[in-house]
Design a protein around this motif. Structure first.
Motif, PDB file in Angstrom:
ATOM      1  N   GLY A  82      69.650 -18.412 -71.217  1.00 27.41           N
ATOM      2  CA  GLY A  82      69.014 -18.243 -72.519  1.00 27.41           C
ATOM      3  C   GLY A  82      69.854 -18.763 -73.668  1.00 27.41           C
ATOM      4  N   GLU A  83      69.650 -18.158 -74.839  1.00 29.35           N
ATOM      5  CA  GLU A  83      70.289 -18.636 -76.053  1.00 29.35           C
ATOM      6  C   GLU A  83      70.991 -17.486 -76.770  1.00 29.35           C
ATOM      7  OE1 GLU A  83      67.161 -19.831 -75.297  1.00 29.35           O
ATOM      8  OE2 GLU A  83      65.889 -18.209 -76.047  1.00 29.35           O
ATOM      9  N   THR A  84      72.054 -17.817 -77.491  1.00 28.10           N
ATOM     10  CA  THR A  84      72.832 -16.800 -78.199  1.00 28.10           C
ATOM     11  C   THR A  84      73.017 -17.200 -79.649  1.00 28.10           C
ATOM     12  OG1 THR A  84      73.987 -15.882 -76.287  1.00 28.10           O
ATOM     13  CG2 THR A  84      75.141 -15.791 -78.396  1.00 28.10           C
ATOM     14  N   GLN A  85      72.701 -16.240 -80.541  1.00 30.86           N
ATOM     15  CA  GLN A  85      72.829 -16.424 -81.986  1.00 30.86           C
ATOM     16  C   GLN A  85      73.699 -15.298 -82.512  1.00 30.86           C
ATOM     17  OE1 GLN A  85      69.884 -18.496 -80.215  1.00 30.86           O
ATOM     18  NE2 GLN A  85      69.798 -16.285 -80.272  1.00 30.86           N
ATOM     19  N   ILE A  97      81.086 -15.890 -90.140  1.00 35.67           N
ATOM     20  CA  ILE A  97      80.931 -17.124 -89.369  1.00 35.67           C
ATOM     21  C   ILE A  97      79.603 -17.053 -88.620  1.00 35.67           C
ATOM     22  CG2 ILE A  97      81.968 -18.589 -87.572  1.00 35.67           C
ATOM     23  CD1 ILE A  97      84.463 -16.519 -88.051  1.00 35.67           C
ATOM     24  N   ALA A  98      78.927 -18.180 -88.510  1.00 41.39           N
ATOM     25  CA  ALA A  98      77.668 -18.239 -87.768  1.00 41.39           C
ATOM     26  C   ALA A  98      77.851 -19.037 -86.484  1.00 41.39           C
ATOM     27  CB  ALA A  98      76.582 -18.882 -88.630  1.00 41.39           C
ATOM     28  N   ILE A  99      77.354 -18.503 -85.381  1.00 45.10           N
ATOM     29  CA  ILE A  99      77.416 -19.171 -84.079  1.00 45.10           C
ATOM     30  C   ILE A  99      76.009 -19.603 -83.682  1.00 45.10           C
ATOM     31  CG2 ILE A  99      78.013 -18.970 -81.635  1.00 45.10           C
ATOM     32  CD1 ILE A  99      80.446 -18.843 -83.457  1.00 45.10           C
ATOM     33  N   ASN A 100      75.824 -20.895 -83.523  1.00 44.26           N
ATOM     34  CA  ASN A 100      74.551 -21.480 -83.112  1.00 44.26           C
ATOM     35  C   ASN A 100      74.689 -21.939 -81.671  1.00 44.26           C
ATOM     36  OD1 ASN A 100      72.406 -23.215 -82.571  1.00 44.26           O
ATOM     37  ND2 ASN A 100      72.429 -24.211 -84.563  1.00 44.26           N
ATOM     38  N   ALA A 101      74.271 -21.078 -80.749  1.00 44.15           N
ATOM     39  CA  ALA A 101      74.309 -21.412 -79.324  1.00 44.15           C
ATOM     40  C   ALA A 101      72.890 -21.408 -78.767  1.00 44.15           C
ATOM     41  CB  ALA A 101      75.198 -20.444 -78.560  1.00 44.15           C
ATOM     42  N   THR A 141      82.627 -20.030 -76.292  1.00 45.78           N
ATOM     43  CA  THR A 141      83.152 -20.462 -77.584  1.00 45.78           C
ATOM     44  C   THR A 141      83.648 -19.281 -78.402  1.00 45.78           C
ATOM     45  OG1 THR A 141      81.721 -22.407 -77.621  1.00 45.78           O
ATOM     46  CG2 THR A 141      82.560 -21.642 -79.739  1.00 45.78           C
ATOM     47  N   MET A 142      82.862 -18.221 -78.476  1.00 45.06           N
ATOM     48  CA  MET A 142      83.293 -17.039 -79.226  1.00 45.06           C
ATOM     49  C   MET A 142      84.585 -16.468 -78.659  1.00 45.06           C
ATOM     50  SD  MET A 142      79.815 -14.945 -80.241  1.00 45.06           S
ATOM     51  CE  MET A 142      79.117 -14.889 -78.595  1.00 45.06           C
ATOM     52  N   LEU A 143      84.656 -16.393 -77.334  1.00 45.10           N
ATOM     53  CA  LEU A 143      85.847 -15.838 -76.696  1.00 45.10           C
ATOM     54  C   LEU A 143      87.063 -16.722 -76.936  1.00 45.10           C
ATOM     55  CD1 LEU A 143      86.985 -13.618 -74.837  1.00 45.10           C
ATOM     56  CD2 LEU A 143      86.388 -15.072 -72.885  1.00 45.10           C
ATOM     57  N   ALA A 144      86.890 -18.026 -76.787  1.00 53.18           N
ATOM     58  CA  ALA A 144      88.015 -18.951 -76.974  1.00 53.18           C
ATOM     59  C   ALA A 144      88.523 -18.947 -78.415  1.00 53.18           C
ATOM     60  CB  ALA A 144      87.588 -20.362 -76.566  1.00 53.18           C
ATOM     61  N   GLU A 145      87.601 -18.957 -79.364  1.00 54.57           N
ATOM     62  CA  GLU A 145      87.985 -19.112 -80.767  1.00 54.57           C
ATOM     63  C   GLU A 145      88.454 -17.817 -81.419  1.00 54.57           C
ATOM     64  OE1 GLU A 145      88.199 -21.946 -82.390  1.00 54.57           O
ATOM     65  OE2 GLU A 145      87.353 -23.201 -80.788  1.00 54.57           O
ATOM     66  N   TYR A 146      87.864 -16.693 -81.035  1.00 53.74           N
ATOM     67  CA  TYR A 146      88.110 -15.460 -81.784  1.00 53.74           C
ATOM     68  C   TYR A 146      88.515 -14.263 -80.929  1.00 53.74           C
ATOM     69  CZ  TYR A 146      85.321 -18.417 -84.841  1.00 53.74           C
ATOM     70  OH  TYR A 146      84.844 -19.489 -85.549  1.00 53.74           O
ATOM     71  N   GLY A 147      88.448 -14.404 -79.609  1.00 55.45           N
ATOM     72  CA  GLY A 147      88.830 -13.307 -78.733  1.00 55.45           C
ATOM     73  C   GLY A 147      90.318 -13.289 -78.459  1.00 55.45           C
ATOM     74  N   VAL A 276      77.853 -26.132 -78.799  1.00 56.43           N
ATOM     75  CA  VAL A 276      77.741 -24.981 -79.695  1.00 56.43           C
ATOM     76  C   VAL A 276      78.141 -25.426 -81.101  1.00 56.43           C
ATOM     77  CG1 VAL A 276      78.625 -22.676 -80.216  1.00 56.43           C
ATOM     78  CG2 VAL A 276      78.274 -23.380 -77.844  1.00 56.43           C
ATOM     79  N   LYS A 277      77.451 -24.901 -82.092  1.00 49.83           N
ATOM     80  CA  LYS A 277      77.796 -25.188 -83.481  1.00 49.83           C
ATOM     81  C   LYS A 277      78.348 -23.933 -84.154  1.00 49.83           C
ATOM     82  CE  LYS A 277      74.331 -28.819 -84.201  1.00 49.83           C
ATOM     83  NZ  LYS A 277      73.256 -29.312 -85.097  1.00 49.83           N
ATOM     84  N   ILE A 278      79.508 -24.077 -84.796  1.00 53.36           N
ATOM     85  CA  ILE A 278      80.040 -23.006 -85.648  1.00 53.36           C
ATOM     86  C   ILE A 278      79.688 -23.393 -87.075  1.00 53.36           C
ATOM     87  CG2 ILE A 278      82.092 -21.755 -86.399  1.00 53.36           C
ATOM     88  CD1 ILE A 278      83.355 -22.422 -83.689  1.00 53.36           C
ATOM     89  N   GLU A 279      78.841 -22.584 -87.719  1.00 52.52           N
ATOM     90  CA  GLU A 279      78.209 -22.982 -88.970  1.00 52.52           C
ATOM     91  C   GLU A 279      78.526 -22.015 -90.108  1.00 52.52           C
ATOM     92  OE1 GLU A 279      74.127 -24.855 -87.009  1.00 52.52           O
ATOM     93  OE2 GLU A 279      74.078 -22.831 -87.847  1.00 52.52           O
ATOM     94  N   GLU A 280      78.142 -22.444 -91.298  1.00 45.28           N
ATOM     95  CA  GLU A 280      78.118 -21.552 -92.453  1.00 45.28           C
ATOM     96  C   GLU A 280      76.793 -20.783 -92.417  1.00 45.28           C
ATOM     97  OE1 GLU A 280      80.232 -20.955 -95.088  1.00 45.28           O
ATOM     98  OE2 GLU A 280      81.773 -22.162 -94.104  1.00 45.28           O
TER      99      GLU A 280
END
Length: 614
Positions: A82-85, A97-101, A141-147, A276-280
């Motif tokens: 599926g998809e993750t927002q 921070i916004a995560i566009n997955a 991406t969330m885990l790598a960048e912020y975990g 994945v996009k890390i967005e405003e």
């Protein structure tokens, strides 16, 4: 139902600004309290997975990823394909921070392709309903960048679940209900129907449900990470090595092969090029509170538009769920949703959505001039935001003409209601370091088509595209494009600090109920649990993002405890009334109590959502 009746009566009578913190209501669920962390999601076992990570020293990102992985593994109306927002408050930068997955339409997915197969919209189920998987990339991406923890640690609960867990009745019965569709897809049949040929072919509630192929897929990700760590790579790079294996390695190859074998379009190249996009995020200020939502590839800005209009009213003086209050919110929401239906889409593709105009405070004030304060307007149309950007609207004739779309004249229920509230769960967490997470993941719900021997259920999000530009020129399907989705996590800041993290499941209901939850707290001083349980009302006057994309102008869903005098008022204003025993969610939320340095957790009084705190 007695407690809910007491709650409704209290909130109705006490509608002129009395503090609910002074006289708290006895809620059906107790509020959650913690000073170190809070973990809330759609399944109790998945909340336990988050708690396990917190007790091992993880932060809110680590715990959220563990909960996301667990809910996917438990098929809590979503799966790994599926998809993750997500929205994340980073205490180091003090920014959201916004995560566009969200996955994209695959190669060959054009309007002409679907029309040639006789579709008015892409199908609801099966391989042709699938965008590329987004949740694995979002989680990694969330885990790598912020975990702070390894993938091995974070996936451990989900992997244990994949090896076998006692399946709950809700999912087991959904499998049984959808078994005729499941039998169309050989890999789904193998996983979901362990009692093939028997009277009940799905697992029974409490039966150990085993997913060997999914376990092997997750094991491959962990093995790749661990090998990368042994070779000297950093924690972050090792997690991205697992990312590459999923999207560019043998897992991707099997996903593409298995999808195409069953008639789908996803290619290895589609998977390899997706990112994945890390967005405003987008935001608005409502009476001193900064509210953040994802961009217009979701429906999130619709809540911001509504708040821009509602800040012009003294809602508190109207009284909670009074006739005036309901009418004001209903009309305001419909104006915002009419804009959503026509103007929202993937900002990475032309034409450019007029979001600056749509988010203009002056545009909001001018939209309010259209409200008839005595009657419902069943013919609300999109506005013209282009002059607020100093541009000319190229679609002016189109929005003034007859709207293309299907009107459903029947009662709310059946397939329409099932489509309108389709799928989704939520994952909410916060910790003492200041990390706050709000996620609305979805896609790949039962009955799901599983991609080959991966155990990965494919998304059904293609159905949120349109095939006719007359309906929405910004959301016509194209290869590589993201559909405009309903998935809409929320974070609010007050005095520059995190104030609320909140999200809910249920398709097009999301932002209208999240809006009411938010107002329950900031206008009517409810506690977070009271606000989660308080009776809401729902409009079906916007076009559904699912199925046949129908709408029901003037349809208003009320809580069945609504007093008769308000019912009569609304009927006289032209509303078509329907009733439900519970209308509050399910909403999950965390309130950050800076006065006491603690966390409050709330979860609606229906559904399986709940959490843990410490």
């Amino acid at each position: 139902m007695k407690k809910l009746s007491i709650l409704f009566t209290f909130l109705t009578i006490n509608s002129f600004g009395q503090s609910f913190n002074t006289f708290p209501v006895q809620t059906q669920k107790p509020p959650l309290h913690g000073k170190n962390w809070m973990a809330i999601t759609g399944k109790p076992l998945a909340a336990t997975a988050g708690a396990m990570i917190f007790t091992k020293g993880g932060n809110a990102i680590d715990a959220s990823c563990a909960m996301l992985a667990a809910t996917c593994t438990m098929w809590d109306v979503l799966s790994w394909g599926g998809e993750t927002q997500a929205l994340i408050y980073n205490p180091k930068t003090k920014k959201v921070i916004a995560i566009n997955a969200l996955g994209v339409a695959p190669t060959g997915a054009t309007a002409d392709f679907y029309k040639s197969k006789g579709y008015k919209y892409p199908p609801q189920y099966g391989p042709l309903a699938a965008v590329t998987p987004g949740t694995p990339g979002g989680l990694l991406t969330m885990l790598a960048e912020y975990g702070t923890m390894s993938l091995k640690e974070v996936l451990a609960p989900a992997m244990e679940l994949a090896q076998g867990y006692p399946i709950e009745g809700q999912t087991a019965n959904a499998i049984e209900k959808g078994k005729d569709q499941i039998k169309q897809w050989p890999y789904s049949k193998k996983v979901f129907l362990p009692h093939l040929g028997e009277g009940r072919e799905a697992p029974e509630a409490g039966e150990i449900f085993v997913q060997k192929e999914l376990y092997e897929t997750l094991k491959k990700l962990v093995e790749t990470e661990q090998a990368a760590l042994k070779s000297g790579k950093s924690r972050k790079d090792a997690i991205y090595a697992a990312y590459d294996r999923f999207y560019k390695g043998d897992i991707a190859k099997e996903i593409a092969r298995g999808t195409q074998e069953q008639g789908g379009l996803i290619t290895e190249q589609d998977l390899a090029t997706w990112k994945v996009k890390i967005e405003e995020p987008m935001s608005t200020n409502y009476k001193g509170i900064e509210v953040f939502k994802l961009q217009q590839w979701t429906q999130g800005p619709v809540m911001l538009q509504a708040l821009n209009m509602l800040e012009n009213f003294d809602l508190k003086s109207m009284g909670y769920n009074s006739t005036r209050y309901i009418h004001t919110l209903y009309q305001t929401m419909n104006l915002a949703f009419a804009d959503r239906d026509f103007y929202y889409g993937d900002p990475a593709f032309e034409p450019e959505e007029p979001m600056k105009g749509l988010m203009s405070k002056q545009y909001a004030k001018d939209r309010l001039k259209l409200i008839n304060w005595d009657k419902n307007d069943p013919n609300v149309k999109p506005g013209d935001p282009y002059p607020y950007e100093n541009k000319v609207n190229p679609y002016l004739d189109q929005i003034k003409g007859e709207k293309v779309g299907k009107i459903n004249e029947g009662p709310v229920g059946g397939q329409f209601l099932e489509d309108f509230t389709a799928g989704t769960t939520s994952v909410i967490s916060a910790d003492k370091e200041g990390w706050v997470v709000s996620i609305t993941p979805s896609g790949g719900w039962v009955p799901a088509c599983i991609a080959g021997n991966t155990g990965v259920g494919l998304s059904q999000r293609m159905q949120s595209f349109v095939l006719d530009a007359a309906e929405n020129p910004f959301n016509v399907v194209e290869p590589g494009k993201r559909p405009r989705v309903t998935l809409t996590p929320s974070i609010a800041l007050k005095d520059g600090k995190p104030f609320l993290a909140f999200a809910k499941q249920a398709g097009d209901e999301q932002d209208q109920l999240l809006l009411q939850f938010f107002l329950n707290m900031v206008e009517f001083n409810m506690t977070v649990q009271e606000a989660c349980e308080a009776p809401s009302f729902k409009t079906y006057q916007m076009y559904s993002s699912f199925g046949d994309h129908e709408k029901k102008p003037g349809s208003l869903m009320l809580n069945e405890q609504m007093p008769p005098w308000i019912r009569n008022d609304l009927l006289n204003m032209g509303y078509k009334l329907e009733y439900q025993p519970r209308t509050s969610g399910p909403i999950n939320a965390i309130f950050l109590d800076w006065k006491h340095g603690t966390l409050w957790g709330g979860s609606s009084n229906h559904g399986e959502d709940y959490g843990l705190g410490w």
